[in-house]
Design an enzyme around this catalytic site. Structure first.
Site, mmCIF file in Angstrom:
data_model
loop_
_atom_site.group_PDB
_atom_site.id
_atom_site.type_symbol
_atom_site.label_atom_id
_atom_site.label_comp_id
_atom_site.label_asym_id
_atom_site.label_seq_id
_atom_site.Cartn_x
_atom_site.Cartn_y
_atom_site.Cartn_z
ATOM 1 N N ASN A 315 0.685 -1.616 0.062
ATOM 2 C CA ASN A 315 0.566 -0.453 -0.167
ATOM 3 C C ASN A 315 0.950 1.226 0.232
ATOM 4 O O ASN A 315 0.495 2.376 0.669
ATOM 5 C CB ASN A 315 -0.886 -0.080 1.627
ATOM 6 C CG ASN A 315 -2.390 0.727 0.945
ATOM 7 O OD1 ASN A 315 -2.499 1.323 -0.053
ATOM 8 N ND2 ASN A 315 -3.061 1.123 2.018
ATOM 9 N N HIS A 351 -10.700 4.501 7.278
ATOM 10 C CA HIS A 351 -11.119 3.439 7.344
ATOM 11 C C HIS A 351 -12.387 2.950 7.774
ATOM 12 O O HIS A 351 -13.203 2.510 7.129
ATOM 13 C CB HIS A 351 -10.240 2.239 7.725
ATOM 14 C CG HIS A 351 -9.138 1.496 6.766
ATOM 15 N ND1 HIS A 351 -7.315 2.862 6.963
ATOM 16 C CD2 HIS A 351 -8.472 1.087 5.732
ATOM 17 C CE1 HIS A 351 -6.966 1.599 6.453
ATOM 18 N NE2 HIS A 351 -7.376 1.290 6.206
#
Length: 473
Positions: A315, A351
């Site tokens: 990521n 998130h």
């Protein structure tokens, strides 16, 4: 029933997941269209192409929810053009983009990972927040900027069409990658073209390689889903296993689950390379580099044996955003640990609201702190560095490191991958909260003991005072 619905029944995959996969795969023919017809056109023509395609992809995936990115585009235009260079612009960006995302999470939160408009919108959230920060940097005096800020600072305000194209670019609007406006402008201006002003053919092999690697990861992930479904960790079959095998199955499931992210990033990167966005200058031998939007360094991800290798290989786009736009801007805190905590908290909030997200990043913080403290002990203890630097020690160090990060991350990911507390609390209990015990109880105590009992390199003798030197002379 439409074509996508029929494919959903045949493959047993959700229709939303299929739409997303089709959209990601569409990046390849769209890249061919761009490098054939639009690569040498004026920026406005390219921007218009990106906007039309991007809106179409959003409508295909999210229907009328396309209104959310449209509203954010207008919000980004207003902030960057009428509030540029002010502290208020940074606050406004987080209220408008992150606040918008969190409201979406609130209304669409379920017990499972559902693909809704918030899925691609979380990508746009970071992109536009980064854009506002880069425009803020562009309004400051150059001597006040750090080197990384100078590379991404935007001094000339983007227009509405450019902002829309930046946010809706077809190879970055759904699943990433993250990139800055300066990178996007370089691509649109043709900096990636060869000496003849043509799209370089050297992009083909790297593009195909990333595509095939992504397909491989996709197959492994799908196989893992059938072999170790999420429900397994709340079954009697799992609970009847020994502690070692419970933890081992969790670790294997973690690796196979992560492969879905690896697959999507690699497939998207392959299309980005084909279009030219992935161009990253030339290497020392004059060959084109195509790692400009890399989200996964495969070899380091698969073979790394410490937490640094995980951060540097997985990521990468989001990690780069967090490093450059969050962590490094917290220098005023004057405390590395506090900056790290704030950065990880920021990512957890991005998130969503689930408790497991915050616990995952909390365990990650504990792991990294323990690693840094261990490295510091090794450096200060006589003979330790020399012992582990011997060739015969390397295989054992690699095995120890690989097992440590794999099992630790597997435990932590339970609280992220199973989402709801009612689903992950049982498996975490079955592992006796081992990650929390090791990194927040056992290691801190052990570290304090080792600091006191281990020998350390003698301090270098203090330099003689100038007066004493004169007397000797």
């Amino acid at each position: 029933m439409g074509v996508v619905g029929a494919l959903s029944e045949v493959t047993s995959a959700s229709e939303d997941a299929l739409r997303l996969l089709i959209s990601v795969l569409a990046g390849y023919p769209l890249a061919v269209v761009h490098r054939t017809f639009f690569y040498n056109k004026p920026a406005q023509h390219q921007h218009l192409f990106f906007v039309i395609v991007g809106l179409s992809l959003w409508m295909f995936n999210c229907g009328s929810s396309v209104i959310h990115p449209i509203l954010s585009i207008f919000g980004a235009f207003f902030i960057t053009n009428f509030m540029a260079g002010t502290d208020a612009s940074i606050y406004a960006a987080h209220i408008v983009f992150l606040g918008h995302l969190l409201i979406g999470y609130w209304f669409h939160e379920t017990d499972t990972y559902d693909i809704t408009w918030t899925t691609p919108f979380c990508i746009m959230t970071l992109r536009f927040i980064g854009l506002v920060m880069d425009v803020y940097d562009g309004a400051q005096k150059p001597e006040h900027l750090k080197p990384d800020q100078k590379l991404t600072a935007i001094s000339d305000k983007p227009g509405l069409l450019e902002i829309a194209a930046f946010g809706l670019f077809f190879q970055g609007t759904l699943v990433g990658p993250q990139f800055t406006l300066s990178k996007f402008r370089s691509f649109v201006n043709g900096d990636w073209l060869d000496s003849d002003g043509q799209p370089p053919k050297s992009a083909f092999l790297p593009s195909i390689g990333r595509f095939l690697a992504g397909c491989t990861y996709m197959v492994l992930h799908q196989w893992g889903q059938f072999w170790i479904p999420d429900q397994y960790f709340n079954s009697d079959a799992y609970n009847n296993l020994s502690f070692f095998w419970r933890w081992s199955w969790v670790t294997l499931w973690f690796r196979l689950t992560m492969y879905k992210y690896c697959a999507m990033w690699l497939i998207t990167e392959g299309a980005s390379i084909l279009s030219g966005l992935g161009h990253n200058g030339k290497d020392a031998e004059g060959n084109d580099r195509w790692d400009g939007v890399r989200d996964l360094h495969i070899i380091k991800w698969e073979t790394g044996h410490d937490y640094n290798s995980v951060v540097e290989s997985f990521n990468c786009g989001t990690n780069t955003f967090a490093k450059n736009h969050i962590h490094r801007r917290l220098r005023w805190v004057n405390n590395k640990l506090a900056s790290h905590v704030i950065t990880l908290s920021y990512l957890a909030i991005w998130h969503g609201y689930h408790l497991g997200y915050f616990l995952l990043f909390g365990v990650e913080l504990g792991c990294v702190q323990a690693q840094n403290q261990l490295y510091a002990l090794i450096k200060r203890t006589p003979g330790w560095s020399e012992a582990i630097s011997k060739p015969i020690s390397r295989p054992f160090i690699w095995i120890f490191g690989k097992l440590t990060i794999s099992y630790s991350m597997g435990f932590a990911f339970l609280m992220f991958g199973l989402i709801k507390t009612k689903y992950w609390i049982g498996p975490v209990k079955s592992l006796y909260f081992i990650g929390f015990i090791i990194y927040f109880i056992v290691w801190p105590i052990l570290h304090m003991v080792l600091l006191r009992v281990l020998p350390r390199h003698p301090k270098k003798a203090a330099a003689e005072k100038p007066e004493e030197v004169k007397k000797e002379l």
